[in-house]
Design an enzyme around this catalytic site. Structure first.
Site, mmCIF file in Angstrom:
data_model
loop_
_atom_site.group_PDB
_atom_site.id
_atom_site.type_symbol
_atom_site.label_atom_id
_atom_site.label_comp_id
_atom_site.label_asym_id
_atom_site.label_seq_id
_atom_site.Cartn_x
_atom_site.Cartn_y
_atom_site.Cartn_z
ATOM 1 N N ASP A 162 0.831 -1.213 0.000
ATOM 2 C CA ASP A 162 0.000 0.000 0.000
ATOM 3 C C ASP A 162 0.859 1.254 0.000
ATOM 4 O OD1 ASP A 162 0.846 -0.608 2.687
ATOM 5 O OD2 ASP A 162 -0.608 0.843 3.438
ATOM 6 N N GLU A 216 0.118 -1.401 5.573
ATOM 7 C CA GLU A 216 1.156 -1.001 6.532
ATOM 8 C C GLU A 216 0.968 0.443 6.958
ATOM 9 O OE1 GLU A 216 5.076 0.557 7.952
ATOM 10 O OE2 GLU A 216 3.846 1.280 6.324
#
Ligand SMILES: [Zn+2]
Length: 410
Positions: A82, A177
Protein backbone atom coordinates in the site's frame (compact mmCIF):
# COMPACT_ATOMS: atom_id res chain seq x y z
CA UNK A 1 14.81 -12.22 -19.89
CA UNK A 2 15.52 -10.24 -16.79
CA UNK A 3 13.81 -7.04 -15.75
CA UNK A 4 15.93 -4.49 -13.95
CA UNK A 5 14.92 -2.97 -10.66
CA UNK A 6 14.01 0.43 -12.16
CA UNK A 7 11.74 -1.09 -14.83
CA UNK A 8 9.96 -3.03 -12.11
CA UNK A 9 9.70 0.01 -9.91
CA UNK A 10 8.19 2.12 -12.71
CA UNK A 11 5.66 -0.62 -13.37
CA UNK A 12 4.58 -0.90 -9.71
CA UNK A 13 4.19 2.81 -9.03
CA UNK A 14 1.68 2.99 -11.89
CA UNK A 15 -0.67 0.75 -9.91
CA UNK A 16 -2.78 2.68 -7.43
CA UNK A 17 -2.73 0.91 -4.04
CA UNK A 18 -3.54 3.66 -1.55
CA UNK A 19 -4.75 2.38 1.83
CA UNK A 20 -7.47 4.08 3.89
CA UNK A 21 -7.26 4.69 7.64
CA UNK A 22 -11.02 5.25 7.92
CA UNK A 23 -11.98 1.94 6.35
CA UNK A 24 -13.20 -0.90 8.55
CA UNK A 25 -12.63 -3.62 5.94
CA UNK A 26 -9.53 -5.70 5.41
CA UNK A 27 -7.65 -4.89 3.31
CA UNK A 28 -8.73 -1.29 3.80
CA UNK A 29 -9.06 -0.70 0.03
CA UNK A 30 -9.90 -3.01 -2.88
CA UNK A 31 -7.26 -1.44 -5.14
CA UNK A 32 -4.50 -3.10 -3.11
CA UNK A 33 -5.67 -6.41 -4.59
CA UNK A 34 -4.61 -5.18 -8.05
CA UNK A 35 -1.10 -4.81 -6.75
CA UNK A 36 -1.20 -8.20 -5.00
CA UNK A 37 -2.33 -9.95 -8.18
CA UNK A 38 0.45 -8.43 -10.26
CA UNK A 39 3.07 -9.36 -7.68
CA UNK A 40 1.71 -12.89 -7.52
CA UNK A 41 2.04 -13.19 -11.32
CA UNK A 42 5.51 -11.64 -11.36
CA UNK A 43 6.79 -13.99 -8.66
CA UNK A 44 5.52 -16.96 -10.66
CA UNK A 45 7.05 -15.57 -13.83
CA UNK A 46 10.42 -15.24 -12.12
CA UNK A 47 10.16 -18.96 -11.52
CA UNK A 48 9.64 -19.24 -7.79
CA UNK A 49 8.26 -22.64 -6.87
CA UNK A 50 6.03 -21.81 -3.96
CA UNK A 51 3.99 -18.64 -4.42
CA UNK A 52 0.92 -18.13 -2.24
CA UNK A 53 -1.68 -15.43 -2.73
CA UNK A 54 -3.91 -15.16 0.32
CA UNK A 55 -6.70 -13.63 -1.70
CA UNK A 56 -9.05 -12.99 1.20
CA UNK A 57 -6.53 -11.01 3.25
CA UNK A 58 -4.43 -9.66 0.37
CA UNK A 59 -1.00 -11.03 1.35
CA UNK A 60 1.49 -12.50 -1.12
CA UNK A 61 4.11 -14.99 0.07
CA UNK A 62 6.85 -16.76 -1.87
CA UNK A 63 9.80 -19.03 -1.22
CA UNK A 64 13.12 -19.33 -2.98
CA UNK A 65 14.28 -22.90 -2.39
CA UNK A 66 17.67 -23.50 -0.77
CA UNK A 67 20.61 -24.18 -3.08
CA UNK A 68 22.61 -25.46 -0.12
CA UNK A 69 20.61 -28.00 1.86
CA UNK A 70 22.99 -27.82 4.80
CA UNK A 71 21.80 -24.28 5.64
CA UNK A 72 19.35 -24.63 8.49
CA UNK A 73 17.92 -21.14 8.61
CA UNK A 74 15.31 -19.33 6.52
CA UNK A 75 15.80 -15.60 6.16
CA UNK A 76 12.87 -13.45 5.01
CA UNK A 77 12.30 -10.13 3.26
CA UNK A 78 9.15 -8.05 3.70
CA UNK A 79 7.79 -4.96 1.93
CA UNK A 80 4.35 -3.34 1.89
CA UNK A 81 2.10 -2.96 -1.12
CA UNK A 82 0.00 0.00 0.00
CA UNK A 83 0.91 3.66 -0.26
CA UNK A 84 0.09 6.34 2.29
CA UNK A 85 -3.41 7.87 2.31
CA UNK A 86 -1.73 11.23 3.10
CA UNK A 87 -1.43 11.93 -0.62
CA UNK A 88 -2.99 10.60 -3.81
CA UNK A 89 -1.28 7.58 -5.37
CA UNK A 90 -3.43 7.55 -8.48
CA UNK A 91 -2.04 8.36 -11.94
CA UNK A 92 1.53 8.62 -10.76
CA UNK A 93 3.48 10.27 -13.54
CA UNK A 94 7.18 9.85 -12.76
CA UNK A 95 9.86 12.22 -14.05
CA UNK A 96 13.26 10.69 -14.64
CA UNK A 97 16.18 13.06 -14.25
CA UNK A 98 19.48 11.64 -15.42
CA UNK A 99 22.82 12.99 -14.32
CA UNK A 100 21.19 15.25 -11.69
CA UNK A 101 22.98 18.60 -11.46
CA UNK A 102 22.26 19.45 -7.81
CA UNK A 103 19.85 22.30 -8.61
CA UNK A 104 16.16 22.72 -7.68
CA UNK A 105 13.87 20.42 -9.66
CA UNK A 106 10.69 21.89 -11.15
CA UNK A 107 8.11 19.17 -10.55
CA UNK A 108 5.15 20.99 -12.02
CA UNK A 109 5.38 24.16 -14.06
CA UNK A 110 1.65 24.95 -14.05
CA UNK A 111 1.30 24.55 -10.29
CA UNK A 112 4.78 25.90 -9.59
CA UNK A 113 5.78 22.95 -7.42
CA UNK A 114 9.52 22.75 -6.83
CA UNK A 115 11.64 20.07 -5.18
CA UNK A 116 14.08 22.45 -3.61
CA UNK A 117 17.62 21.90 -2.41
CA UNK A 118 17.03 24.43 0.38
CA UNK A 119 14.16 22.35 1.79
CA UNK A 120 15.81 18.99 1.11
CA UNK A 121 19.60 19.52 1.23
CA UNK A 122 20.28 15.76 1.00
CA UNK A 123 19.25 15.99 -2.67
CA UNK A 124 22.87 17.00 -3.25
CA UNK A 125 23.99 13.49 -2.29
CA UNK A 126 22.50 12.37 -5.62
CA UNK A 127 24.46 14.75 -7.86
CA UNK A 128 25.46 12.89 -11.05
CA UNK A 129 22.93 10.14 -10.36
CA UNK A 130 19.48 9.37 -11.79
CA UNK A 131 16.57 10.68 -9.72
CA UNK A 132 12.95 9.64 -10.14
CA UNK A 133 10.45 12.26 -8.92
CA UNK A 134 6.70 12.86 -9.10
CA UNK A 135 4.98 15.46 -11.29
CA UNK A 136 3.99 17.28 -8.10
CA UNK A 137 0.37 16.11 -8.04
CA UNK A 138 0.76 12.71 -6.33
CA UNK A 139 3.18 10.83 -4.13
CA UNK A 140 5.68 8.59 -5.93
CA UNK A 141 4.94 5.36 -4.08
CA UNK A 142 8.62 4.51 -3.60
CA UNK A 143 7.46 3.87 -0.03
CA UNK A 144 7.37 0.97 -0.37
CA UNK A 145 7.35 -0.05 -4.03
CA UNK A 146 11.09 0.61 -4.16
CA UNK A 147 11.38 -2.09 -1.48
CA UNK A 148 9.13 -4.44 -3.46
CA UNK A 149 11.07 -3.92 -6.71
CA UNK A 150 14.37 -4.53 -4.89
CA UNK A 151 13.16 -7.76 -3.30
CA UNK A 152 11.81 -8.90 -6.68
CA UNK A 153 15.13 -8.20 -8.39
CA UNK A 154 16.99 -10.05 -5.64
CA UNK A 155 14.69 -13.04 -6.12
CA UNK A 156 15.12 -13.01 -9.89
CA UNK A 157 18.89 -12.89 -9.55
CA UNK A 158 19.03 -15.78 -7.10
CA UNK A 159 16.66 -17.95 -9.15
CA UNK A 160 18.78 -17.44 -12.26
CA UNK A 161 22.02 -18.18 -10.35
CA UNK A 162 21.43 -21.54 -8.70
CA UNK A 163 25.21 -21.99 -8.40
CA UNK A 164 25.26 -19.42 -5.55
CA UNK A 165 24.84 -21.25 -2.23
CA UNK A 166 22.10 -20.01 0.09
CA UNK A 167 19.43 -21.37 2.40
CA UNK A 168 15.68 -21.10 1.95
CA UNK A 169 14.56 -17.50 1.45
CA UNK A 170 11.08 -16.26 2.31
CA UNK A 171 9.33 -13.26 0.78
CA UNK A 172 6.15 -11.49 1.92
CA UNK A 173 4.28 -8.49 0.57
CA UNK A 174 1.75 -7.01 2.97
CA UNK A 175 -1.25 -4.65 2.65
CA UNK A 176 -2.20 -1.74 4.92
CA UNK A 177 1.16 -1.00 6.53
CA UNK A 178 0.53 2.73 6.29
CA UNK A 179 -2.65 2.44 8.34
CA UNK A 180 -0.98 0.35 11.04
CA UNK A 181 -2.61 -2.95 10.11
CA UNK A 182 0.14 -4.50 7.96
CA UNK A 183 0.68 -7.61 10.04
CA UNK A 184 -2.84 -7.97 11.47
CA UNK A 185 -3.49 -11.05 9.35
CA UNK A 186 0.08 -12.01 8.55
CA UNK A 187 0.54 -15.77 8.41
CA UNK A 188 3.84 -16.64 10.04
CA UNK A 189 3.56 -20.33 9.12
CA UNK A 190 3.13 -19.66 5.41
CA UNK A 191 5.91 -17.07 5.52
CA UNK A 192 8.20 -19.62 7.15
CA UNK A 193 11.14 -17.34 8.02
CA UNK A 194 13.19 -17.66 11.22
CA UNK A 195 13.95 -13.95 10.98
CA UNK A 196 13.48 -11.30 8.36
CA UNK A 197 14.19 -7.77 7.20
CA UNK A 198 11.66 -5.16 6.15
CA UNK A 199 12.92 -3.18 3.16
CA UNK A 200 11.11 0.04 4.00
CA UNK A 201 13.71 2.59 5.08
CA UNK A 202 15.09 5.63 3.35
CA UNK A 203 18.67 6.69 2.61
CA UNK A 204 21.21 4.11 1.49
CA UNK A 205 23.10 2.32 4.25
CA UNK A 206 20.50 2.87 6.95
CA UNK A 207 19.94 -0.10 9.22
CA UNK A 208 17.26 0.20 11.87
CA UNK A 209 16.46 -2.12 14.75
CA UNK A 210 15.18 0.30 17.35
CA UNK A 211 11.74 1.86 17.27
CA UNK A 212 9.54 3.50 19.84
CA UNK A 213 7.63 1.80 22.60
CA UNK A 214 4.17 3.19 22.02
CA UNK A 215 0.97 3.67 24.00
CA UNK A 216 -2.18 5.73 23.73
CA UNK A 217 -3.91 7.45 26.64
CA UNK A 218 -7.50 8.63 26.72
CA UNK A 219 -8.12 11.18 29.48
CA UNK A 220 -11.63 12.06 30.58
CA UNK A 221 -12.66 14.75 33.05
CA UNK A 222 -16.12 14.73 34.56
CA UNK A 223 -16.96 18.24 35.65
CA UNK A 224 -19.94 19.75 37.44
CA UNK A 225 -21.88 22.46 35.64
CA UNK A 226 -23.90 24.95 37.63
CA UNK A 227 -25.29 28.37 36.72
CA UNK A 228 -22.18 30.58 36.80
CA UNK A 229 -24.01 33.06 39.04
CA UNK A 230 -24.40 30.42 41.73
CA UNK A 231 -21.22 28.45 41.06
CA UNK A 232 -19.04 29.48 43.98
CA UNK A 233 -17.60 26.43 45.70
CA UNK A 234 -19.68 24.09 43.56
CA UNK A 235 -18.68 24.28 39.89
CA UNK A 236 -15.98 21.96 38.53
CA UNK A 237 -15.00 23.17 35.07
CA UNK A 238 -13.90 20.05 33.20
CA UNK A 239 -11.99 21.96 30.51
CA UNK A 240 -9.97 23.91 33.09
CA UNK A 241 -9.21 20.76 35.05
CA UNK A 242 -7.96 19.17 31.83
CA UNK A 243 -5.80 22.20 31.31
CA UNK A 244 -4.24 21.52 34.72
CA UNK A 245 -3.48 17.99 33.58
CA UNK A 246 -1.95 19.16 30.31
CA UNK A 247 0.25 21.75 31.97
CA UNK A 248 1.50 19.17 34.48
CA UNK A 249 3.25 17.25 31.68
CA UNK A 250 6.79 18.46 30.90
CA UNK A 251 6.69 21.05 28.15
CA UNK A 252 10.04 20.04 26.67
CA UNK A 253 8.83 16.47 26.14
CA UNK A 254 6.64 17.15 23.14
CA UNK A 255 7.30 16.00 19.54
CA UNK A 256 8.21 19.52 18.47
CA UNK A 257 10.90 19.69 21.15
CA UNK A 258 12.45 16.22 20.80
CA UNK A 259 14.65 14.20 18.42
CA UNK A 260 16.88 11.11 18.29
CA UNK A 261 16.27 8.95 21.34
CA UNK A 262 14.14 11.54 23.18
CA UNK A 263 10.63 10.37 23.96
CA UNK A 264 7.48 12.45 24.22
CA UNK A 265 3.84 12.96 25.16
CA UNK A 266 1.82 14.10 22.18
CA UNK A 267 -1.61 15.69 22.56
CA UNK A 268 -3.62 14.46 19.55
CA UNK A 269 -6.99 15.97 20.33
CA UNK A 270 -8.83 18.00 22.92
CA UNK A 271 -12.60 18.33 23.24
CA UNK A 272 -14.37 19.95 26.10
CA UNK A 273 -17.00 22.07 27.80
CA UNK A 274 -17.76 22.73 31.48
CA UNK A 275 -19.45 19.40 32.06
CA UNK A 276 -16.81 17.16 30.50
CA UNK A 277 -13.57 17.16 28.60
CA UNK A 278 -11.56 14.49 26.80
CA UNK A 279 -7.97 14.50 25.61
CA UNK A 280 -6.22 11.91 23.47
CA UNK A 281 -2.50 11.43 23.91
CA UNK A 282 0.12 9.17 22.43
CA UNK A 283 3.20 8.30 24.46
CA UNK A 284 6.50 7.34 22.85
CA UNK A 285 9.92 6.31 24.16
CA UNK A 286 12.69 4.03 22.89
CA UNK A 287 13.65 3.13 26.46
CA UNK A 288 11.24 0.68 28.07
CA UNK A 289 11.88 1.87 31.61
CA UNK A 290 11.33 5.52 30.67
CA UNK A 291 8.24 4.46 28.72
CA UNK A 292 6.77 2.86 31.85
CA UNK A 293 7.68 5.98 33.85
CA UNK A 294 5.84 8.15 31.34
CA UNK A 295 2.67 6.12 31.78
CA UNK A 296 3.09 6.24 35.56
CA UNK A 297 3.47 10.01 35.47
CA UNK A 298 0.09 10.29 33.73
CA UNK A 299 -1.49 8.14 36.44
CA UNK A 300 0.11 10.10 39.27
CA UNK A 301 -1.01 13.45 37.84
CA UNK A 302 -4.54 12.01 37.65
CA UNK A 303 -4.28 10.92 41.27
CA UNK A 304 -3.26 14.42 42.38
CA UNK A 305 -6.16 15.94 40.44
CA UNK A 306 -8.59 13.46 41.99
CA UNK A 307 -7.25 14.25 45.46
CA UNK A 308 -7.91 17.90 44.78
CA UNK A 309 -11.32 17.70 43.04
CA UNK A 310 -12.76 14.43 44.30
CA UNK A 311 -12.64 10.81 43.34
CA UNK A 312 -13.04 9.93 39.63
CA UNK A 313 -12.92 13.54 38.44
CA UNK A 314 -10.30 12.47 35.91
CA UNK A 315 -9.77 8.99 34.48
CA UNK A 316 -7.00 7.68 32.25
CA UNK A 317 -7.34 4.73 29.91
CA UNK A 318 -3.83 3.72 28.80
CA UNK A 319 -3.24 1.08 26.13
CA UNK A 320 0.10 -0.15 24.84
CA UNK A 321 0.29 -0.16 21.03
CA UNK A 322 3.67 -1.71 20.22
CA UNK A 323 7.15 -2.08 21.68
CA UNK A 324 10.72 -1.44 20.66
CA UNK A 325 12.02 -4.39 18.61
CA UNK A 326 15.47 -3.84 20.15
CA UNK A 327 14.30 -5.82 23.16
CA UNK A 328 13.70 -8.79 20.87
CA UNK A 329 16.79 -8.39 18.68
CA UNK A 330 19.50 -7.44 21.14
CA UNK A 331 19.59 -10.63 23.23
CA UNK A 332 20.05 -13.22 20.44
CA UNK A 333 19.74 -11.67 17.02
CA UNK A 334 22.39 -8.98 16.75
CA UNK A 335 23.96 -11.11 14.00
CA UNK A 336 21.14 -9.80 11.76
CA UNK A 337 22.50 -6.29 12.22
CA UNK A 338 26.06 -7.55 11.79
CA UNK A 339 25.08 -9.19 8.49
CA UNK A 340 23.44 -6.04 7.22
CA UNK A 341 26.53 -4.01 8.19
CA UNK A 342 28.87 -6.43 6.38
CA UNK A 343 26.65 -6.62 3.30
CA UNK A 344 26.60 -2.83 3.04
CA UNK A 345 30.36 -2.52 3.55
CA UNK A 346 31.03 -5.25 0.98
CA UNK A 347 28.98 -3.20 -1.48
CA UNK A 348 30.99 -0.06 -0.73
CA UNK A 349 28.23 1.55 1.35
CA UNK A 350 28.83 3.14 4.75
CA UNK A 351 26.29 1.57 7.13
CA UNK A 352 24.36 3.89 9.47
CA UNK A 353 22.51 2.55 12.51
CA UNK A 354 19.61 4.85 13.30
CA UNK A 355 16.68 4.75 15.74
CA UNK A 356 13.24 4.89 14.12
CA UNK A 357 11.01 7.59 15.61
CA UNK A 358 7.90 5.56 14.91
CA UNK A 359 6.93 1.92 14.52
CA UNK A 360 7.31 -0.62 11.72
CA UNK A 361 5.64 -3.83 10.66
CA UNK A 362 8.95 -5.39 11.61
CA UNK A 363 8.51 -4.27 15.21
CA UNK A 364 5.24 -6.13 15.47
CA UNK A 365 6.66 -9.14 13.60
CA UNK A 366 9.55 -9.20 16.08
CA UNK A 367 7.01 -9.62 18.88
CA UNK A 368 5.18 -12.31 16.87
CA UNK A 369 8.35 -14.39 16.88
CA UNK A 370 10.10 -13.22 13.70
CA UNK A 371 12.86 -10.72 14.62
CA UNK A 372 12.79 -8.17 11.83
CA UNK A 373 15.06 -5.11 11.49
CA UNK A 374 14.59 -2.57 8.69
CA UNK A 375 16.78 -1.81 5.66
CA UNK A 376 16.88 1.19 3.36
CA UNK A 377 15.19 1.48 -0.05
CA UNK A 378 17.10 4.42 -1.57
CA UNK A 379 14.01 6.64 -1.58
CA UNK A 380 13.25 9.88 0.27
CA UNK A 381 10.37 12.11 1.46
CA UNK A 382 7.72 9.37 1.66
CA UNK A 383 4.00 10.23 1.89
CA UNK A 384 4.51 13.41 -0.08
CA UNK A 385 4.54 15.04 -3.51
CA UNK A 386 8.26 15.61 -2.88
CA UNK A 387 8.98 11.90 -2.72
CA UNK A 388 11.87 10.76 -4.92
CA UNK A 389 14.03 7.70 -5.48
CA UNK A 390 17.61 7.35 -6.63
CA UNK A 391 18.15 4.69 -9.32
CA UNK A 392 21.79 3.98 -8.45
CA UNK A 393 20.92 3.52 -4.76
CA UNK A 394 18.18 1.07 -5.70
CA UNK A 395 20.62 -0.92 -7.81
CA UNK A 396 23.09 -1.04 -4.93
CA UNK A 397 20.39 -2.11 -2.48
CA UNK A 398 19.52 -5.11 -4.66
CA UNK A 399 23.18 -6.17 -4.30
CA UNK A 400 23.01 -5.68 -0.53
CA UNK A 401 19.87 -7.85 -0.32
CA UNK A 402 21.56 -10.59 -2.37
CA UNK A 403 24.56 -10.50 -0.03
CA UNK A 404 22.35 -10.72 3.05
CA UNK A 405 20.34 -13.57 1.54
CA UNK A 406 23.56 -15.47 0.89
CA UNK A 407 25.21 -14.83 4.27
CA UNK A 408 25.25 -18.40 5.33
CA UNK A 409 24.69 -19.43 8.92
CA UNK A 410 24.85 -23.20 9.25
ZN1 LIG B 1 6.77 2.32 4.25
Amino acid sequence: MSTNVIERFLKYIKINSTSDEHSSSFPSTECQRDMAEILYKDLKEIGLSKVVYDKENCYVYATIPATDESVKETVGFVAHMDTSPDMSGENVNPQIIENYDGEDILLNKELNIVLSVTDFPYLKDCIGKTIITTDGTTLLGADDKAGIAEIMSMAEYLVSHPEIPHGKIAIAFTPDEEVGAGVDRFNIEIFGADYAYTVDGSSIGEIEFENFNAASALLKVNGRNIHPGAAKGKMKNASLIMQEFISSLPENERPENTEGYEGFYHLLSLNGCVENCTAEYIIRDHDREKFEKRKNLILSICEKINNKYGCCTITAEIKDSYYNMRQKIEPDFMFLIERAILANKASGIEPKILPIRGGTDGARLSYMGVPCPNLSTGAFNGHSRYEYACAEYMDQIVKVLIKIACSINK
